[in-house]
Scaffold this motif. Structure first.
Motif, PDB file in Angstrom:
ATOM      1  N   UNK A 139       0.809  -1.263   0.144  1.00 39.13           N
ATOM      2  CA  UNK A 139      -0.088  -0.121   0.096  1.00 39.13           C
ATOM      3  C   UNK A 139       0.711   1.113   0.020  1.00 39.13           C
ATOM      4  N   UNK A 140       2.220   1.195   0.036  1.00 39.34           N
ATOM      5  CA  UNK A 140       3.064   2.423   0.214  1.00 39.34           C
ATOM      6  C   UNK A 140       3.758   2.659  -1.076  1.00 39.34           C
ATOM      7  N   UNK A 141       3.991   3.788  -1.595  1.00 35.87           N
ATOM      8  CA  UNK A 141       4.989   4.158  -2.535  1.00 35.87           C
ATOM      9  C   UNK A 141       6.219   4.190  -2.317  1.00 35.87           C
ATOM     10  N   UNK A 142       7.135   3.723  -2.697  1.00 34.28           N
ATOM     11  CA  UNK A 142       8.707   3.443  -2.249  1.00 34.28           C
ATOM     12  C   UNK A 142       9.484   4.968  -2.290  1.00 34.28           C
ATOM     13  N   UNK A 143       9.080   5.580  -3.362  1.00 33.84           N
ATOM     14  CA  UNK A 143       9.892   7.201  -3.412  1.00 33.84           C
ATOM     15  C   UNK A 143       9.415   7.877  -2.501  1.00 33.84           C
ATOM     16  N   UNK A 144       8.248   8.190  -2.494  1.00 26.85           N
ATOM     17  CA  UNK A 144       7.649   9.332  -1.498  1.00 26.85           C
ATOM     18  C   UNK A 144       7.326   9.105  -0.053  1.00 26.85           C
ATOM     19  N   UNK A 145       6.758   7.671   0.102  1.00 31.72           N
ATOM     20  CA  UNK A 145       6.369   7.023   1.465  1.00 31.72           C
ATOM     21  C   UNK A 145       5.060   7.539   1.512  1.00 31.72           C
TER      22      UNK A 145
ATOM     23  N   UNK B 166      13.472  13.314  -8.295  1.00 30.21           N
ATOM     24  CA  UNK B 166      13.014  12.275  -7.339  1.00 30.21           C
ATOM     25  C   UNK B 166      12.967  13.176  -5.891  1.00 30.21           C
ATOM     26  N   UNK B 167      13.832  14.512  -5.593  1.00 29.30           N
ATOM     27  CA  UNK B 167      13.733  14.983  -4.354  1.00 29.30           C
ATOM     28  C   UNK B 167      12.619  16.105  -4.587  1.00 29.30           C
ATOM     29  N   UNK B 168      12.301  16.444  -5.543  1.00 30.52           N
ATOM     30  CA  UNK B 168      11.096  17.253  -5.930  1.00 30.52           C
ATOM     31  C   UNK B 168       9.696  16.470  -5.615  1.00 30.52           C
ATOM     32  N   UNK B 169       9.877  15.506  -5.884  1.00 27.52           N
ATOM     33  CA  UNK B 169       8.530  14.635  -5.743  1.00 27.52           C
ATOM     34  C   UNK B 169       8.182  14.194  -4.252  1.00 27.52           C
ATOM     35  N   UNK B 170       9.277  14.025  -3.587  1.00 27.64           N
ATOM     36  CA  UNK B 170       9.163  13.658  -2.178  1.00 27.64           C
ATOM     37  C   UNK B 170       8.951  15.118  -1.233  1.00 27.64           C
ATOM     38  N   UNK B 171       9.552  16.187  -1.870  1.00 21.33           N
ATOM     39  CA  UNK B 171       9.268  17.488  -1.436  1.00 21.33           C
ATOM     40  C   UNK B 171       7.883  17.926  -1.495  1.00 21.33           C
ATOM     41  N   UNK B 172       7.110  17.619  -2.846  1.00 24.92           N
ATOM     42  CA  UNK B 172       5.799  17.821  -2.969  1.00 24.92           C
ATOM     43  C   UNK B 172       5.086  16.984  -1.996  1.00 24.92           C
TER      44      UNK B 172
END
Length: 328
Positions: free
Chosen positions: A166-172, A220-226
């Protein structure tokens, strides 16, 4: 094909970009209990459940085309006897003899079943020990400890499997599969209580240009920040999920059209003003509010159409699906 691959300890399937099976090893055939002639040149989705066909079609294909690989997708296959087979799927795009293919590896999730079998075995041994009390007192205590340990291990394993599923590995964030389950729960609630809910589909503007300019690690860092911004602005009852690639989706229970439009503007403005990975990004947002005429497919389609309108109108904006109807 290499004889070792034929009997590798995991299922291997090669499919075309359209999902048609061109090769499978014997391990995979044994896993799903089919003969090669049954599956060769058939579509891979032919042995999936309806829910997993949707997940495979809307997540696996787009992700493969965008990134060239997919890791740890939790699926359920159907055997020739119509039995469920839980698997983890890894896929990678490749080219052989000038033809683009997707190599897929399927790992049967047997460990969980093995744990359950061990627990049942321990319980039977405990029952036997009670029948022979004089000889089993010391062994009984040991078996109790073993049973508790295996139950704890099973709980940990179940929690880990649920997290992976159920979890996206990149963004959590939660993933598409979890989101779709929650969407159907809200539709059921709407049917019984008319409790309103809405959803947002959010797309990062010019994300390919960001990747091309700054690199995929920055992307990827931008996706995590968003993801952090969306989580911080959303309520606890909201479901924030990664929809795939640079798209996110948010389910907003108890929100009507006016409220969801305000929430979307708040989110869009916050993203526009916040620097992620030393650069600023903007998003386009499509909103939709569930009605009596909607289904899970139609509400997603309406939000996606509204998102497309936001992009057409210059990006970095919010469009509600009802506005498209009103402006016709």
């Amino acid at each position: 094909m290499d004889e070792r691959l034929k009997y590798a300890p995991c299922g291997y399937v090669s499919v075309t970009n359209q999902g048609v099976i061109t090769y499978m090893n014997q391990t995979f055939l044994d896993m799903v209990e089919y003969n090669q002639n049954d599956l060769l040149h058939q579509h891979i989705e032919s042995i999936m459940t309806v829910a997993n066909k949707f997940l495979f079609h809307t997540y696996f294909y787009p992700f493969i085309q965008l990134y060239g690989y997919v890791n740890e997708v939790y699926l359920t296959l159907k055997s020739s006897k119509d039995e469920d087979i839980p698997v983890l799927l890894n896929g990678r795009r490749c080219e052989r003899d000038g033809i683009e293919l997707v190599d897929c590896v399927f790992v049967h999730m047997r460990k969980r079943i093995d744990y359950e079998q061990e627990i049942r075995k321990s319980k039977k041994e405990i029952e036997k020990a009670y029948e022979d009390k004089n000889e089993a007192l010391v062994k009984l205590e040991s078996l109790h400890e073993e049973l508790e340990m295996k139950q704890r291990e099973l709980i940990v394993l179940n929690e880990e499997l649920e997290r992976l599923a159920t979890t996206d590995g990149l963004t959590g964030l939660k993933n598409r599969r979890y989101f779709l389950e929650e969407l159907n729960k809200n539709i059921t609630l709407f049917s019984s209580s008319q409790s309103p809910f809405s959803l947002l589909i959010i797309d990062v503007d010019h994300f390919k240009k960001i990747n091309d300019t700054f690199g995929h690690l920055t992307g990827d860092e931008i996706l995590r920040g968003l993801a952090k911004i969306m989580t911080s602005i959303s309520r606890e009852i909201d479901i924030v999920a990664r929809y795939g690639g640079e798209e996110f989706i948010i389910l907003l229970p108890h929100m009507d059209k006016a409220a969801v439009k305000q929430q979307a503007e708040k989110l869009r403005s916050a993203i526009e003003k916040t620097k992620c990975a030393d650069c600023f990004a903007t998003v386009s947002i499509g909103a939709a509010t569930f009605t009596d005429e909607d289904t899970d497919i139609s509400i997603l389609a309406k939000a996606d159409t509204a998102l497309y309108e936001s992009k057409n109108e210059g990006r970095n904006r919010v469009t509600h699906a009802d506005e498209l109807v009103e402006n016709r």
